[in-house]
Design an enzyme around this catalytic site. Sequence first.
Site, mmCIF file in Angstrom:
data_model
loop_
_atom_site.group_PDB
_atom_site.id
_atom_site.type_symbol
_atom_site.label_atom_id
_atom_site.label_comp_id
_atom_site.label_asym_id
_atom_site.label_seq_id
_atom_site.Cartn_x
_atom_site.Cartn_y
_atom_site.Cartn_z
ATOM 1 C CG HIS A 1 0.329 -30.494 -7.527
ATOM 2 N ND1 HIS A 1 1.545 -30.387 -6.880
ATOM 3 C CD2 HIS A 1 -0.276 -31.585 -7.012
ATOM 4 C CE1 HIS A 1 1.657 -31.371 -6.006
ATOM 5 N NE2 HIS A 1 0.564 -32.109 -6.067
ATOM 6 C CD GLU B 1 -0.069 -22.450 3.496
ATOM 7 O OE1 GLU B 1 0.484 -23.548 3.341
ATOM 8 O OE2 GLU B 1 0.353 -21.577 4.273
ATOM 9 C CD GLU C 1 2.765 -31.924 -14.981
ATOM 10 O OE1 GLU C 1 3.406 -30.866 -14.984
ATOM 11 O OE2 GLU C 1 3.162 -32.941 -14.375
ATOM 12 C CG ASN D 1 1.579 -24.486 -8.865
ATOM 13 O OD1 ASN D 1 2.669 -24.509 -9.468
ATOM 14 N ND2 ASN D 1 1.288 -25.365 -7.918
ATOM 15 C CG ASN E 1 4.497 -28.065 -17.438
ATOM 16 O OD1 ASN E 1 3.398 -28.260 -17.948
ATOM 17 N ND2 ASN E 1 5.033 -28.885 -16.543
ATOM 18 N NE ARG F 1 13.161 -22.009 -2.306
ATOM 19 C CZ ARG F 1 14.369 -21.769 -1.793
ATOM 20 N NH1 ARG F 1 15.447 -21.918 -2.526
ATOM 21 N NH2 ARG F 1 14.491 -21.393 -0.546
HETATM 22 C C1 GRF Z 1 6.051 -30.929 -13.378
HETATM 23 O O1 GRF Z 1 5.646 -32.245 -13.119
HETATM 24 C C2 GRF Z 1 5.285 -29.973 -12.516
HETATM 25 O O2 GRF Z 1 3.945 -30.317 -12.372
HETATM 26 C C3 GRF Z 1 6.010 -30.149 -11.233
HETATM 27 O O3 GRF Z 1 7.368 -30.151 -11.610
HETATM 28 C C4 GRF Z 1 7.476 -30.685 -12.909
HETATM 29 C C5 GRF Z 1 8.194 -29.682 -13.754
HETATM 30 O O4 GRF Z 1 8.479 -30.186 -15.007
HETATM 31 N N1 GRF Z 1 5.635 -29.179 -10.248
HETATM 32 P P1 GRF Z 1 9.081 -29.244 -16.133
HETATM 33 O O5 GRF Z 1 10.234 -28.473 -15.523
HETATM 34 O O6 GRF Z 1 7.983 -28.354 -16.625
HETATM 35 O O7 GRF Z 1 9.544 -30.204 -17.184
#
Ligand code: GRF
Length: 212
Positions: free
Chosen positions: A113, A147, A178, A111, A16, A95
Amino acid sequence: MSKLRLGVFASGGGTNLQAIIGGCERGDIAADVAVAFSDKPEAGALDRARRHGIAAVHVPVPKTGTDGWLEADRQITAVLQEHEVGLVCLAGYMRKIGPALLEAFRGRIMNIHPALLPAFPGVHVQALQLEYGVKVAGCTVHFADEEFDRGPIIIQAAVPVREDDTAESLAARILEKEHIIYARAIQWFAQGRLRLEGRIVRIEGVTSAAIL
Ligand code: GRF
């Protein structure tokens, strides 16, 4: 007006982060990644940042709620302020963020998810969606609060589940989405198009923030 500066948090590989860097470099996102932060010294995300000449910072983050955690939270907040960060992007950051950061960056923390919130908060949710038998999985970008996985939703993408999916194949297709929705959410923020009405996020000029 000066360009928005991003602080991207990642505990893992950082695809990401990579997508965000790419979006900024191509001009799809009107921002620069100013600093990448990780609680893990070996996080691939830090290497990715360094390869692009971006400051890569590691601070160990002790258990949530301890004095050490509060101290780390203050240190991280100082790093972000030093780099004049305007938006914090949590991207696979495992974290809890602390009170100093939340106070300094209220309404300026996002964030990503890998599920359609509020369904499947938490971890390992790609496998959990498959095991539960959902037919449509997906991902969500939302504003973050104290949260996990709870704040106002900015954009979501649906990912149809295939009969032959494994947790890995489903996770890979979710990850592709994503990368798309995170870039879009950040660009909307950079353009000043996001406005909160209670927990509803209104996006100027956008009639639907659902990718189907
Ligand atoms: C992604 O699926 C994100 O949504 C989740 O952890 C993963 C992280 O992937 N919380 P990367 O480190 O960005 O490849």
